[in-house]
Enzyme design. Structure first.
Site, PDB file in Angstrom:
ATOM      1  N   ARG A  67       0.824  -1.213   0.000  1.00  0.00           N
ATOM      2  CA  ARG A  67       0.000   0.000   0.000  1.00  0.00           C
ATOM      3  C   ARG A  67       0.858   1.264   0.000  1.00  0.00           C
ATOM      4  O   ARG A  67       0.446   2.305  -0.511  1.00  0.00           O
ATOM      5  CB  ARG A  67      -0.976  -0.012   1.184  1.00  0.00           C
ATOM      6  CG  ARG A  67      -2.089  -1.038   1.033  1.00  0.00           C
ATOM      7  CD  ARG A  67      -3.060  -0.975   2.200  1.00  0.00           C
ATOM      8  NE  ARG A  67      -2.466  -1.395   3.457  1.00  0.00           N
ATOM      9  CZ  ARG A  67      -2.455  -2.653   3.910  1.00  0.00           C
ATOM     10  NH1 ARG A  67      -3.010  -3.612   3.200  1.00  0.00           N
ATOM     11  NH2 ARG A  67      -1.894  -2.953   5.062  1.00  0.00           N
ATOM     12  N   GLU A 104       4.751  -8.476  15.339  1.00  0.00           N
ATOM     13  CA  GLU A 104       4.189  -8.934  16.610  1.00  0.00           C
ATOM     14  C   GLU A 104       4.194 -10.461  16.655  1.00  0.00           C
ATOM     15  O   GLU A 104       4.529 -11.069  17.666  1.00  0.00           O
ATOM     16  CB  GLU A 104       2.767  -8.379  16.763  1.00  0.00           C
ATOM     17  CG  GLU A 104       2.244  -8.517  18.173  1.00  0.00           C
ATOM     18  CD  GLU A 104       0.867  -7.906  18.335  1.00  0.00           C
ATOM     19  OE1 GLU A 104       0.410  -7.216  17.410  1.00  0.00           O
ATOM     20  OE2 GLU A 104       0.263  -8.131  19.389  1.00  0.00           O
TER      21      GLU A 104
HETATM   22  P1  AMP Z   1       4.091  -1.468  12.083  1.00  0.00           P
HETATM   23  O1  AMP Z   1       5.329  -2.112  11.531  1.00  0.00           O
HETATM   24  O2  AMP Z   1       3.621  -2.075  13.360  1.00  0.00           O
HETATM   25  O3  AMP Z   1       4.235   0.045  12.170  1.00  0.00           O
HETATM   26  O4  AMP Z   1       2.918  -1.767  11.042  1.00  0.00           O
HETATM   27  C1  AMP Z   1       2.836  -1.038   9.866  1.00  0.00           C
HETATM   28  C2  AMP Z   1       2.453  -1.888   8.713  1.00  0.00           C
HETATM   29  O5  AMP Z   1       1.442  -2.833   9.032  1.00  0.00           O
HETATM   30  C3  AMP Z   1       1.893  -1.006   7.613  1.00  0.00           C
HETATM   31  O6  AMP Z   1       2.457  -1.447   6.370  1.00  0.00           O
HETATM   32  C4  AMP Z   1       0.401  -1.210   7.667  1.00  0.00           C
HETATM   33  O7  AMP Z   1      -0.121  -1.338   6.371  1.00  0.00           O
HETATM   34  C5  AMP Z   1       0.184  -2.475   8.480  1.00  0.00           C
HETATM   35  N1  AMP Z   1      -0.736  -2.299   9.622  1.00  0.00           N
HETATM   36  C6  AMP Z   1      -0.402  -2.444  10.927  1.00  0.00           C
HETATM   37  N2  AMP Z   1      -1.455  -2.237  11.736  1.00  0.00           N
HETATM   38  C7  AMP Z   1      -2.490  -1.930  10.933  1.00  0.00           C
HETATM   39  C8  AMP Z   1      -3.867  -1.586  11.176  1.00  0.00           C
HETATM   40  N3  AMP Z   1      -4.392  -1.516  12.424  1.00  0.00           N
HETATM   41  N4  AMP Z   1      -4.652  -1.297  10.113  1.00  0.00           N
HETATM   42  C9  AMP Z   1      -4.134  -1.359   8.856  1.00  0.00           C
HETATM   43  N5  AMP Z   1      -2.865  -1.681   8.558  1.00  0.00           N
HETATM   44  C10 AMP Z   1      -2.039  -1.965   9.579  1.00  0.00           C
END
Ligand code: AMP
Length: 184
Positions: A67, A104
């Site tokens: 995305r 996670e």
């Molecule tokens: P992070 O590495 O935890 O910052 O997660 C970011 C990535 O995971 C991004 O590429 C987002 O597209 C996806 N992502 C994580 N949490 C969500 C959420 N609650 N809703 C949509 N996409 C998420």
């Protein structure tokens, strides 16, 4: 500087659909596909994000698969900057370098073409959403490992309770998001 508050760009936040319990119970999935479906909304999102960026301060825009590519491509057009693609493993045809990082549950990996970024080039990092910041920090490590200067990041959505934007700021990144969903 931060444009991400719970009331900022409320018109665009309203175009982002929330799907509860996806991909697993307890997660509020912030689905930007509904914003993408709205032509004027997506254009406004890109225009407003672009307005937070000084084009003289960046050389290239890096988008994270998948995305993030959509946002990065539109910003690249708006700002007349090249776009660098950070891909999931095994997708790049040329010689590449990668970084493994923890999610996670489980792990993932990002790769980029060797030579796509020149030492000293200033990169704006872009993704659709920042949650814990693990993905963005891995991308920053990968880019910095190739000699890039990464000091800016932009997102459509920030989930501030998960701390990612704060972690990026601690890593020296000016981090902004168009919308902010608190309480996740
Ligand atoms: P992070 O590495 O935890 O910052 O997660 C970011 C990535 O995971 C991004 O590429 C987002 O597209 C996806 N992502 C994580 N949490 C969500 C959420 N609650 N809703 C949509 N996409 C998420």
């Amino acid at each position: 500087m931060s444009i991400a508050t719970t009331t900022a760009n409320a018109d665009l936040a309203a175009l982002i659909r929330t799907i509860p319990d996806y991909p697993k119970p307890g997660i509020q999935f912030r689905d930007v596909s509904t914003l993408l479906l709205d032509g004027p909304g997506f254009r406004a999102a890109i225009d407003r994000l672009a307005a937070t960026i000084d084009p003289d301060q960046i050389d290239l825009i890096a988008g994270i698969e998948a995305r993030g590519f959509i946002v990065a491509a539109a910003l690249s057009y708006a700002l007349t900057k090249g776009k660098l693609i950070l891909r999931k493993p095994g997708k790049l045809p040329g010689a590449s370098v990668g970084i493994d990082y923890q999610l996670e549950y489980g792990s993932d990996r990002l790769e980029l073409h060797i030579g796509a970024v020149q030492p000293g080039q200033r990169i704006l990092l872009v993704d659709d959403l920042i949650a814990t910041g693990g993905t963005a920090l891995a991308a920053i490590d990968l880019l910095r490992g190739q000699g890039a200067v990464v000091e800016q990041a932009r997102f459509l959505v920030d989930l501030p309770d998960l701390g990612g934007a704060a972690r990026l700021r601690a890593a020296g990144i000016a981090c902004d998001a168009l919308t902010c969903f608190a309480g996740d």
